[in-house]
Enzyme design. Structure first.
Site, PDB file in Angstrom:
ATOM      1  N   GLY A  47       0.774  -1.234   0.000  1.00 56.22           N
ATOM      2  CA  GLY A  47       0.000   0.000   0.000  1.00 56.22           C
ATOM      3  C   GLY A  47       0.805   1.284   0.000  1.00 56.22           C
ATOM      4  O   GLY A  47       0.237   2.368   0.136  1.00 56.22           O
TER       5      GLY A  47
ATOM      6  N   CYS B  57      10.728  -2.867  -9.471  1.00 64.66           N
ATOM      7  CA  CYS B  57      11.945  -2.576  -8.699  1.00 64.66           C
ATOM      8  C   CYS B  57      13.028  -3.549  -9.161  1.00 64.66           C
ATOM      9  O   CYS B  57      13.699  -4.180  -8.363  1.00 64.66           O
ATOM     10  CB  CYS B  57      11.691  -2.661  -7.199  1.00 64.66           C
TER      11      CYS B  57
HETATM   12  N1  SAM Z   1       2.506  -1.115  -5.124  1.00 65.55           N
HETATM   13  C1  SAM Z   1       2.875  -1.777  -3.875  1.00 65.55           C
HETATM   14  C2  SAM Z   1       3.389  -0.748  -2.901  1.00 65.55           C
HETATM   15  O1  SAM Z   1       3.854   0.305  -3.321  1.00 65.55           O
HETATM   16  O2  SAM Z   1       3.302  -0.993  -1.684  1.00 65.55           O
HETATM   17  C3  SAM Z   1       3.889  -2.872  -4.132  1.00 65.55           C
HETATM   18  C4  SAM Z   1       3.397  -3.865  -5.132  1.00 65.55           C
HETATM   19  S1  SAM Z   1       4.403  -5.296  -5.310  1.00 65.55           S
HETATM   20  C5  SAM Z   1       5.723  -4.709  -6.226  1.00 65.55           C
HETATM   21  C6  SAM Z   1       3.503  -6.230  -6.462  1.00 65.55           C
HETATM   22  C7  SAM Z   1       2.197  -6.776  -5.949  1.00 65.55           C
HETATM   23  O3  SAM Z   1       1.517  -7.401  -7.050  1.00 65.55           O
HETATM   24  C8  SAM Z   1       2.303  -7.836  -4.869  1.00 65.55           C
HETATM   25  O4  SAM Z   1       1.580  -7.481  -3.728  1.00 65.55           O
HETATM   26  C9  SAM Z   1       1.725  -9.087  -5.512  1.00 65.55           C
HETATM   27  O5  SAM Z   1       1.011  -9.927  -4.616  1.00 65.55           O
HETATM   28  C10 SAM Z   1       0.797  -8.507  -6.548  1.00 65.55           C
HETATM   29  N2  SAM Z   1       0.493  -9.430  -7.674  1.00 65.55           N
HETATM   30  C11 SAM Z   1       0.969 -10.675  -7.912  1.00 65.55           C
HETATM   31  N3  SAM Z   1       0.404 -11.190  -9.019  1.00 65.55           N
HETATM   32  C12 SAM Z   1      -0.451 -10.267  -9.488  1.00 65.55           C
HETATM   33  C13 SAM Z   1      -1.347 -10.227 -10.579  1.00 65.55           C
HETATM   34  N4  SAM Z   1      -1.448 -11.243 -11.443  1.00 65.55           N
HETATM   35  N5  SAM Z   1      -2.089  -9.118 -10.751  1.00 65.55           N
HETATM   36  C14 SAM Z   1      -2.000  -8.082  -9.912  1.00 65.55           C
HETATM   37  N6  SAM Z   1      -1.154  -8.055  -8.859  1.00 65.55           N
HETATM   38  C15 SAM Z   1      -0.395  -9.129  -8.649  1.00 65.55           C
END
Ligand code: SAM
Length: 430
Positions: free
Chosen positions: A114, A232
């Site tokens: 988040g 990242c």
């Molecule tokens: N935007 C968040 C933040 O700033 O705190 C970090 C996001 S993290 C890089 C990517 C997220 O995408 C993870 O929480 C993961 O569970 C989720 N994710 C995994 N597969 C996904 C999918 N098919 N579609 C959307 N989100 C997905």
């Protein structure tokens, strides 16, 4: 932990004469930062009361500051009050590129835990609509607790696959953030797991999944809307090549900017973003929330509200046994439409098992201002006592009161004959 040798070989080839500087950056500790929650306090006010020693501002986010140490940053009164969010400095860059204006409809498609969703909310300032989606349930809980702590009122939290969302929200959003799940090469310094899990096969698998997510995001972007894709990681397959293939598939998408943040060039860990615009197409309208609730829910809530709050929450909305308060006109997907809604606006609470009382939520406490509720203002020592789950003496009338410290809500208490009974949820006590 050292980065994988195979990864370093790729970076050496990629960076050429800059590689030595890049490698040196691994000898330095990771950069740390916090972002002020301007839904609750201005940056200037926060600078005066910050419990943390603030270093320089983060160049790409005016609400962000570098800090030396994050130890204890999650256990202060100001953190519990949602005045700031601990966030890696480079991770603040993608949202700052979305050019968000108050009142817009914004989707954060991969939102947990988040950091970026709460950043988006502070740009929207309570106007417009934020849909924060996370398809992993455990991570969705963390997302919800951060949305709650930061007091965000205009957010719908969904737990869905991008495909289900795209069917429901075609051409709907003004802005979309795709902060894609990635191989995390930029976080090797911070996260041991990223090193352990890294492999060329994983990079390839991530690229495939990102492509699928981007395709669904494309369907949800309105004509004239902007999208930021971020990771990242440094891997070209997940970054530049991903964008190249996306642009080739969609001639109506224009690339506005693409940047890679390297730890030897900026004060921050590795990040990548691409800013794009959809040149043509329409924007779909969806009806705002329909008011739907049982009368008994409304009666119990309004009874509680009239003795504890100074405002009347405009729209109530019920899902299952949960009652929500809608402060801004947002669209809430219908039950059974394929999108799983976890939070629609502010979770207010639910009736007690015997249907005699309304059990108010901590979320509501965090979403209110001191002027909207009857409050008990406490000093810092009492605030810490409260945050540890203890009762305290106070000279307020009997009834439900919002505990505030320096005017900032911390949670509910119930005053009975000069004693404030603690109603802070156990899981968030410090
Ligand atoms: N935007 C968040 C933040 O700033 O705190 C970090 C996001 S993290 C890089 C990517 C997220 O995408 C993870 O929480 C993961 O569970 C989720 N994710 C995994 N597969 C996904 C999918 N098919 N579609 C959307 N989100 C997905």
């Amino acid at each position: 932990m050292k980065p994988p040798v195979e990864f370093l070989k790729i970076m050496e080839k990629e960076l050429g004469e800059d590689y030595a500087e890049f490698l040196k950056s691994y000898d330095l500790p990771p950069e740390k930062g916090i972002r002020v929650n301007t839904l609750k306090i201005s940056v200037e006010e926060f600078e005066k009361i910050s419990p943390l020693t603030l270093d320089n501002r983060i160049p790409w986010e005016e609400r962000g500051f570098y800090i030396k140490d994050t130890d204890g940053a999650g256990r202060t009164i100001e953190h519990a009050a949602g005045l700031y969010y601990v966030q890696e400095p480079s991770a603040m860059s993608p949202v700052s590129k979305l050019d968000i204006k108050r009142g817009e409809r914004v989707l954060d498609l991969c939102a947990a835990p988040g950091g970026k969703a709460t950043q988006i909310a502070s740009y929207l300032q309570g106007e417009g609509e934020l849909v924060a989606n996370e398809p992993d349930l455990k991570r969705c809980f963390i997302l919800e607790s951060n949305i709650e702590r930061m007091g965000i009122r205009n957010c719908i939290v969904t737990f869905s696959k991008p495909k289900a969302l795209a069917e429901h929200y075609p051409n709907y959003f003004d802005k979309i953030l795709v902060d894609a799940p990635c191989s995390g090469e930029g976080m090797f310094k911070k996260e041991e797991n990223a090193v352990i899990e890294w492999s060329p096969e994983n990079v390839k698998a991530c690229a495939k999944r990102q492509k699928e997510i981007l395709e669904e995001a494309y369907k949800m972007l309105a004509g004239g809307g902007k999208m930021v894709y971020s990771t990242c990681t440094f891997a070209r397959q997940e970054d530049e090549e991903q964008i190249e293939s996306f642009l080739n598939a969609h001639p109506d998408i224009k690339l506005l900017e693409m940047r890679k943040l390297y730890p030897h060039e900026v004060r921050g860990e590795g990040h990548f973003y691409a800013v794009m615009e959809k040149k043509s197409g329409e924007q779909t309208e969806l009806k705002p929330v329909q008011q739907k609730y049982d009368e008994i829910y409304e009666r119990l809530y309004r009874e509680w509200e009239s003795q504890a709050l100074k405002i009347k929450i405009p729209v109530l909305h019920q899902r299952g046994t949960s009652l929500f308060g809608i402060f801004a006109p947002v669209h809430v997907p219908r039950l059974g439409c394929g999108v799983i809604v976890r939070r629609a606006g502010v979770f207010l609470g639910r009736p007690s098992n015997d249907w005699k009382r309304f059990e108010v939520s901590h979320t509501l406490a965090m979403a209110l201002t001191k002027d909207e509720a009857k409050c008990v203002e406490v000093d810092k020592d009492t605030a810490l006592k409260y945050l540890r789950g203890l009762t305290f003496e106070c000279d307020s009338d009997n009834g439900w009161r919002l505990v505030t410290c320096s005017g900032q809500p911390l949670g509910w208490c119930k005053v009975v004959n000069g004693i404030a009974k603690n109603h802070l949820p156990k899981g968030i006590r410090i």
